[in-house]
Scaffold this active site. Structure first.
Site, PDB file in Angstrom:
ATOM      1  N   ASN A  10       0.908  -1.291   0.011  1.00  0.00           N
ATOM      2  CA  ASN A  10      -0.032   0.054  -0.024  1.00  0.00           C
ATOM      3  C   ASN A  10       0.958   1.471  -0.005  1.00  0.00           C
ATOM      4  OD1 ASN A  10      -1.837   2.123   0.684  1.00  0.00           O
ATOM      5  ND2 ASN A  10      -2.196   1.299   2.675  1.00  0.00           N
ATOM      6  N   LYS A  12       0.063   4.210  -0.256  1.00  0.00           N
ATOM      7  CA  LYS A  12      -0.676   5.455   0.618  1.00  0.00           C
ATOM      8  C   LYS A  12      -0.253   6.525  -0.672  1.00  0.00           C
ATOM      9  CE  LYS A  12       0.146   3.307   4.908  1.00  0.00           C
ATOM     10  NZ  LYS A  12       0.225   3.638   6.306  1.00  0.00           N
ATOM     11  N   HIS A  94      -9.193   1.206   5.379  1.00  0.00           N
ATOM     12  CA  HIS A  94      -8.043   1.347   6.058  1.00  0.00           C
ATOM     13  C   HIS A  94      -8.362   2.271   7.284  1.00  0.00           C
ATOM     14  CE1 HIS A  94      -3.819   2.523   6.773  1.00  0.00           C
ATOM     15  NE2 HIS A  94      -3.587   1.649   5.882  1.00  0.00           N
ATOM     16  N   GLU A  96      -6.530   4.519   8.154  1.00  0.00           N
ATOM     17  CA  GLU A  96      -6.360   6.299   7.945  1.00  0.00           C
ATOM     18  C   GLU A  96      -7.661   6.872   7.129  1.00  0.00           C
ATOM     19  OE1 GLU A  96      -2.847   5.621   5.692  1.00  0.00           O
ATOM     20  OE2 GLU A  96      -1.716   5.008   7.503  1.00  0.00           O
ATOM     21  N   GLU A 162      -5.159  -4.864  10.909  1.00  0.00           N
ATOM     22  CA  GLU A 162      -4.133  -3.960  10.935  1.00  0.00           C
ATOM     23  C   GLU A 162      -4.392  -3.315  12.367  1.00  0.00           C
ATOM     24  OE1 GLU A 162      -2.468  -2.874   7.056  1.00  0.00           O
ATOM     25  OE2 GLU A 162      -3.878  -1.519   7.303  1.00  0.00           O
ATOM     26  N   GLY A 168       2.943   2.253  10.759  1.00  0.00           N
ATOM     27  CA  GLY A 168       3.848   3.170  10.705  1.00  0.00           C
ATOM     28  C   GLY A 168       4.580   3.502  11.823  1.00  0.00           C
ATOM     29  N   SER A 200       3.711  -2.378  10.537  1.00  0.00           N
ATOM     30  CA  SER A 200       5.031  -2.257  10.538  1.00  0.00           C
ATOM     31  C   SER A 200       5.642  -3.670  10.139  1.00  0.00           C
ATOM     32  CB  SER A 200       5.622  -1.955  12.139  1.00  0.00           C
ATOM     33  OG  SER A 200       5.164  -0.607  12.194  1.00  0.00           O
TER      34      SER A 200
END
Ligand code: PEP
Length: 239
Positions: A10, A12, A94, A96, A162, A168, A200
């Site tokens: 991904n 992003k 996701h 985010e 996740e 991250g 990660s």
């Protein structure tokens, strides 16, 4: 027979046309046995990357979609448009997107349905925040997200676990924590559903995370930006 492990990258909001150099490196590499590789660049690169990857073993996917086919939704992109551009899979839900755009489970569900409607495989993300883990709510949160955001009856749908606090941050759950959540997800999903771990993942921890029961692949953010790292993670999934 054991299903292929899916290693999905991904990117992003990273990548310009020049990023095709990393794609070329991926296309030139041997995909390890038992591994399926997927790269989800930003929407601006999907068509170009899909063209370059055509006929190769590398799938190209997208990171999000709108739930409608078309209409007055300025700036949004439908699943049909992404499929038309060459996307094979679409990530939805996701963390985010959930945090930055207020996406609820109901919205994520509609997006997963839209991906399927367009002929793409939805990759539905779920995961707890650190506060939820610390208060012992992890499995309840995951159950609620699965219930709310995963539509029924979509063959081949992929779930990505996740933990938000691992994305991250360089932090990862213990293998026992991963095992516990993946087992809980597997118990709620139809047999054969692939469940990816994300958060990660890097070359140094990939083999260990990918050896946990019910871990059928990885969703990789930062480490997917460099072809060498992404390929080293894929090597960790090889059978
Ligand atoms: C992600 O955002 O899907 C992700 C797993 O990111 P990272 O690998 O950078 O933690």
């Amino acid at each position: 027979m054991e299903a292929m492990k899916l290693i999905a990258g991904n990117w992003k909001m990273n990548g310009l046309k020049a990023g095709a150099a990393e794609l070329e490196a991926l296309l030139a590499a041997e995909v390890p046995a038992g591994v399926e590789l997927l790269l989800c660049p930003p929407a601006t690169l999907v068509a170009a990357f899909a063209g370059l990857a055509e006929g190769s073993k590398l799938g190209i996917g997208a990171q999000d979609c709108h739930w409608e086919v078309s209409g007055a939704h300025t700036g949004d992109i439908s699943a049909e448009m992404l499929a038309d551009a060459g996307a094979r899979d679409i990530i939805v839900g996701h963390s985010e997107r959930r945090a930055d755009h207020g996406e609820t489970d109901a919205i994520v569900r509609r997006k997963a349905e839209a991906a399927h409607r367009a002929g793409c495989t939805p990759i539905v993300c779920v995961g707890e925040t650190l506060a939820e883990r610390d208060s012992g709510e992890t499995l309840a949160v995951i159950a609620r997200q699965l219930e709310g955001s995963v539509p029924e009856g979509i063959a081949g749908l992929v779930v990505a676990y996740e933990p938000v606090w691992a994305i991250g941050t360089g932090r990862t759950p213990t293998t026992e924590q991963v095992r516990q959540v993946h087992a809980a997800i597997a118990a709620r999903m139809p047999a054969g559903t692939r469940i990816l771990y994300g958060g990660s993942v890097k070359p140094a921890n990939a083999a260990e995370l990918l050896s946990v029961p019910h871990v059928h692949g990885a969703l990789v953010g930062g480490a997917s930006l460099k072809a060498a790292d992404f390929l080293a993670i894929a090597a960790g999934a090889a059978t």
